[in-house]
Design a protein around this motif. Sequence first.
Motif, PDB file in Angstrom:
ATOM      1  N   ALA A  77       0.836  -1.201   0.000  1.00  0.00           N
ATOM      2  CA  ALA A  77       0.000   0.000   0.000  1.00  0.00           C
ATOM      3  C   ALA A  77       0.873   1.253   0.000  1.00  0.00           C
ATOM      4  CB  ALA A  77      -0.915   0.001   1.218  1.00  0.00           C
ATOM      5  N   ASP A  78       0.296   2.344  -0.437  1.00  0.00           N
ATOM      6  CA  ASP A  78       1.002   3.629  -0.515  1.00  0.00           C
ATOM      7  C   ASP A  78       0.989   4.298   0.861  1.00  0.00           C
ATOM      8  OD1 ASP A  78       2.430   5.639  -1.749  1.00  0.00           O
ATOM      9  OD2 ASP A  78       0.629   6.742  -2.353  1.00  0.00           O
ATOM     10  N   ALA A  79       1.610   3.605   1.839  1.00  0.00           N
ATOM     11  CA  ALA A  79       1.669   4.101   3.209  1.00  0.00           C
ATOM     12  C   ALA A  79       3.079   3.893   3.728  1.00  0.00           C
ATOM     13  CB  ALA A  79       0.658   3.374   4.089  1.00  0.00           C
ATOM     14  N   GLU A  80       3.444   4.644   4.767  1.00  0.00           N
ATOM     15  CA  GLU A  80       4.806   4.571   5.285  1.00  0.00           C
ATOM     16  C   GLU A  80       4.818   4.511   6.804  1.00  0.00           C
ATOM     17  OE1 GLU A  80       6.879   8.110   4.174  1.00  0.00           O
ATOM     18  OE2 GLU A  80       5.305   9.446   4.917  1.00  0.00           O
ATOM     19  N   GLU A  81       5.850   3.895   7.340  1.00  0.00           N
ATOM     20  CA  GLU A  81       6.047   3.799   8.782  1.00  0.00           C
ATOM     21  C   GLU A  81       6.571   5.127   9.312  1.00  0.00           C
ATOM     22  OE1 GLU A  81       9.330   1.614  11.665  1.00  0.00           O
ATOM     23  OE2 GLU A  81       8.590   0.522   9.922  1.00  0.00           O
ATOM     24  N   ILE A  82       5.970   5.601  10.422  1.00  0.00           N
ATOM     25  CA  ILE A  82       6.445   6.861  11.007  1.00  0.00           C
ATOM     26  C   ILE A  82       6.874   6.713  12.463  1.00  0.00           C
ATOM     27  CG2 ILE A  82       5.206   8.380   9.431  1.00  0.00           C
ATOM     28  CD1 ILE A  82       3.022   8.700  11.516  1.00  0.00           C
ATOM     29  N   LEU A  83       6.555   5.570  13.103  1.00  0.00           N
ATOM     30  CA  LEU A  83       6.998   5.369  14.480  1.00  0.00           C
ATOM     31  C   LEU A  83       6.937   3.890  14.846  1.00  0.00           C
ATOM     32  CD1 LEU A  83       7.835   6.656  17.240  1.00  0.00           C
ATOM     33  CD2 LEU A  83       5.397   6.634  17.835  1.00  0.00           C
ATOM     34  N   PRO A  84       8.078   3.266  15.200  1.00  0.00           N
ATOM     35  CA  PRO A  84       8.045   1.894  15.715  1.00  0.00           C
ATOM     36  C   PRO A  84       7.571   1.895  17.159  1.00  0.00           C
ATOM     37  CG  PRO A  84      10.291   2.712  15.697  1.00  0.00           C
ATOM     38  CD  PRO A  84       9.443   3.790  15.076  1.00  0.00           C
ATOM     39  N   LEU A  85       6.812   0.860  17.551  1.00  0.00           N
ATOM     40  CA  LEU A  85       6.172   0.858  18.865  1.00  0.00           C
ATOM     41  C   LEU A  85       6.739  -0.174  19.831  1.00  0.00           C
ATOM     42  CD1 LEU A  85       2.460   1.419  17.775  1.00  0.00           C
ATOM     43  CD2 LEU A  85       4.099   3.094  18.649  1.00  0.00           C
ATOM     44  N   GLY A  86       7.621  -1.046  19.372  1.00  0.00           N
ATOM     45  CA  GLY A  86       8.346  -1.901  20.292  1.00  0.00           C
ATOM     46  C   GLY A  86       7.631  -3.132  20.803  1.00  0.00           C
ATOM     47  N   PHE A  87       6.421  -3.428  20.313  1.00  0.00           N
ATOM     48  CA  PHE A  87       5.774  -4.668  20.726  1.00  0.00           C
ATOM     49  C   PHE A  87       5.403  -5.495  19.497  1.00  0.00           C
ATOM     50  CE2 PHE A  87       2.248  -1.570  20.481  1.00  0.00           C
ATOM     51  CZ  PHE A  87       1.318  -2.250  19.713  1.00  0.00           C
ATOM     52  N   ALA A  88       4.988  -6.737  19.727  1.00  0.00           N
ATOM     53  CA  ALA A  88       4.671  -7.680  18.639  1.00  0.00           C
ATOM     54  C   ALA A  88       5.878  -7.874  17.718  1.00  0.00           C
ATOM     55  CB  ALA A  88       3.450  -7.217  17.849  1.00  0.00           C
ATOM     56  N   ARG A  89       7.056  -7.985  18.321  1.00  0.00           N
ATOM     57  CA  ARG A  89       8.266  -8.194  17.521  1.00  0.00           C
ATOM     58  C   ARG A  89       8.306  -9.630  16.972  1.00  0.00           C
ATOM     59  NH1 ARG A  89      11.123  -4.838  21.663  1.00  0.00           N
ATOM     60  NH2 ARG A  89      11.808  -2.928  20.606  1.00  0.00           N
ATOM     61  N   SER A  90       8.780  -9.774  15.758  1.00  0.00           N
ATOM     62  CA  SER A  90       8.916 -11.096  15.144  1.00  0.00           C
ATOM     63  C   SER A  90       9.978 -11.040  14.060  1.00  0.00           C
ATOM     64  CB  SER A  90       7.573 -11.561  14.547  1.00  0.00           C
ATOM     65  OG  SER A  90       7.145 -10.665  13.537  1.00  0.00           O
ATOM     66  N   THR A  91      10.449 -12.209  13.664  1.00  0.00           N
ATOM     67  CA  THR A  91      11.447 -12.330  12.601  1.00  0.00           C
ATOM     68  C   THR A  91      10.884 -13.207  11.499  1.00  0.00           C
ATOM     69  OG1 THR A  91      13.235 -12.152  14.219  1.00  0.00           O
ATOM     70  CG2 THR A  91      13.817 -12.981  12.040  1.00  0.00           C
ATOM     71  N   PHE A  92      11.026 -12.766  10.266  1.00  0.00           N
ATOM     72  CA  PHE A  92      10.501 -13.489   9.115  1.00  0.00           C
ATOM     73  C   PHE A  92      11.647 -14.227   8.434  1.00  0.00           C
ATOM     74  CE2 PHE A  92       8.086 -13.798   5.103  1.00  0.00           C
ATOM     75  CZ  PHE A  92       6.861 -14.184   5.621  1.00  0.00           C
ATOM     76  N   ARG A  93      11.503 -15.575   8.257  1.00  0.00           N
ATOM     77  CA  ARG A  93      12.625 -16.363   7.742  1.00  0.00           C
ATOM     78  C   ARG A  93      12.153 -17.455   6.787  1.00  0.00           C
ATOM     79  NH1 ARG A  93      17.440 -16.998  11.981  1.00  0.00           N
ATOM     80  NH2 ARG A  93      18.403 -17.309   9.945  1.00  0.00           N
ATOM     81  N   PHE A  94      13.108 -17.967   6.020  1.00  0.00           N
ATOM     82  CA  PHE A  94      12.880 -19.142   5.190  1.00  0.00           C
ATOM     83  C   PHE A  94      13.135 -20.389   6.020  1.00  0.00           C
ATOM     84  CE2 PHE A  94      14.232 -16.050   1.848  1.00  0.00           C
ATOM     85  CZ  PHE A  94      13.080 -16.084   1.079  1.00  0.00           C
ATOM     86  N   ALA A  95      12.415 -21.471   5.696  1.00  0.00           N
ATOM     87  CA  ALA A  95      12.637 -22.752   6.365  1.00  0.00           C
ATOM     88  C   ALA A  95      12.339 -23.877   5.384  1.00  0.00           C
ATOM     89  CB  ALA A  95      11.756 -22.888   7.599  1.00  0.00           C
ATOM     90  N   THR A  96      12.995 -25.018   5.605  1.00  0.00           N
ATOM     91  CA  THR A  96      12.799 -26.170   4.723  1.00  0.00           C
ATOM     92  C   THR A  96      13.269 -27.432   5.429  1.00  0.00           C
ATOM     93  OG1 THR A  96      13.237 -27.033   2.507  1.00  0.00           O
ATOM     94  CG2 THR A  96      15.061 -25.952   3.635  1.00  0.00           C
ATOM     95  N   LYS A  97      13.175 -28.576   4.759  1.00  0.00           N
ATOM     96  CA  LYS A  97      13.686 -29.821   5.317  1.00  0.00           C
ATOM     97  C   LYS A  97      15.214 -29.762   5.344  1.00  0.00           C
ATOM     98  CE  LYS A  97      10.047 -33.102   4.024  1.00  0.00           C
ATOM     99  NZ  LYS A  97       9.749 -34.321   3.221  1.00  0.00           N
ATOM    100  N   PRO A  98      15.845 -30.310   6.367  1.00  0.00           N
ATOM    101  CA  PRO A  98      17.320 -30.299   6.430  1.00  0.00           C
ATOM    102  C   PRO A  98      17.938 -30.906   5.176  1.00  0.00           C
ATOM    103  CG  PRO A  98      16.383 -31.042   8.508  1.00  0.00           C
ATOM    104  CD  PRO A  98      15.239 -30.951   7.546  1.00  0.00           C
ATOM    105  N   GLY A  99      18.921 -30.202   4.646  1.00  0.00           N
ATOM    106  CA  GLY A  99      19.641 -30.692   3.472  1.00  0.00           C
ATOM    107  C   GLY A  99      18.997 -30.376   2.145  1.00  0.00           C
ATOM    108  N   THR A 100      17.855 -29.686   2.143  1.00  0.00           N
ATOM    109  CA  THR A 100      17.165 -29.378   0.885  1.00  0.00           C
ATOM    110  C   THR A 100      17.837 -28.237   0.136  1.00  0.00           C
ATOM    111  OG1 THR A 100      15.065 -30.097   1.842  1.00  0.00           O
ATOM    112  CG2 THR A 100      14.960 -28.754  -0.150  1.00  0.00           C
ATOM    113  N   VAL A 101      18.119 -27.147   0.839  1.00  0.00           N
ATOM    114  CA  VAL A 101      18.823 -26.008   0.238  1.00  0.00           C
ATOM    115  C   VAL A 101      19.918 -25.558   1.190  1.00  0.00           C
ATOM    116  CG1 VAL A 101      16.792 -25.226  -1.040  1.00  0.00           C
ATOM    117  CG2 VAL A 101      17.247 -24.294   1.229  1.00  0.00           C
ATOM    118  N   GLY A 102      20.885 -24.825   0.659  1.00  0.00           N
ATOM    119  CA  GLY A 102      21.978 -24.327   1.480  1.00  0.00           C
ATOM    120  C   GLY A 102      21.614 -23.020   2.177  1.00  0.00           C
ATOM    121  N   GLU A 103      22.608 -22.441   2.831  1.00  0.00           N
ATOM    122  CA  GLU A 103      22.402 -21.193   3.560  1.00  0.00           C
ATOM    123  C   GLU A 103      22.396 -19.966   2.651  1.00  0.00           C
ATOM    124  OE1 GLU A 103      21.840 -20.550   6.875  1.00  0.00           O
ATOM    125  OE2 GLU A 103      21.531 -22.699   7.099  1.00  0.00           O
TER     126      GLU A 103
END
Length: 283
Positions: A77-103
């Motif tokens: 959307a045509d919107a922008e962040e103007i202040l971080p609030l410090g809660f609901a923190r999370s990390t977005f990552r890739f995951a798969t079966k071991p040995g399927t893809v490299g790092e």
Amino acid sequence: MLRIAVPNKGSLSGPAADMLHEAGYQQRRESKELRIVDPENDVEFFYLRPRDIAIYVASGQLDIGITGRDLLIDSDADAEEILPLGFARSTFRFATKPGTVGEDLADLKGKTVATSYEGIVAKHLADNGIDASVVHLDGAVETAIQLGVAQVIADVVETGTSLRNAGLEVVGEPIMKSEAVVIRRVGADADEVKVQQFLRRLQGVLVARTYVMMDYDCRVEQLEKAVALTPGLESPTVSPLHNEGWVAVRAMVPSKEAQRIMDDLYDIGARAILTTAIHACRL
């Protein structure tokens, strides 16, 4: 009147309402309420699905909103962040079966990635020049690999327990780190005075949650050492006591370090050390 979007459910809803209440704004009493007016603060709150908030704010129908950084980016959307609030923190990552893809992110080339955040993943892959397919799934995506829908998933990772239970492991660097944020439409012409007042109130809550007020007495000859431990924001307040050679000191200190600072002050001879919670402030 400032029109503000607030999450109506999920992990963003409760903490957002708590912060707004601490900032002096009225909040809804029942979860079924979709709109309330706070006439004393000249604000109108709309309770919406977190995923929709960026769209409403970008349309110009609402002035500002509280949502997740991940949801803002995913919406495109045509919107922008103007202040971080410090809660609901999370990390977005890739995951798969071991040995399927490299790092290496390049190992995703030609693979199919399942995710509930198609916008984030597609942008991340495109920005890094990776040619991979993205499949959108709502809800839990851990079973996508087991059912053959994709070779890789991309999702929010907190402890990693659900991934391990599904026989998966995280790979590569984090795609992004998210938290609750205040957003507004790019180029918005909302009342800047009211918006800045709203942001100052929330910033005051953030500071109040981060710091405590510390008071203590110490001898004059130990004052420099004491001030080094409690420098405050500009400088501490120092007042002479009735007993000659003693002063009273007051300063804001980080709440996470308060106990250590109290120990250090005691070791150099400070006494009557106490801390007080800060409920509101303007800096």
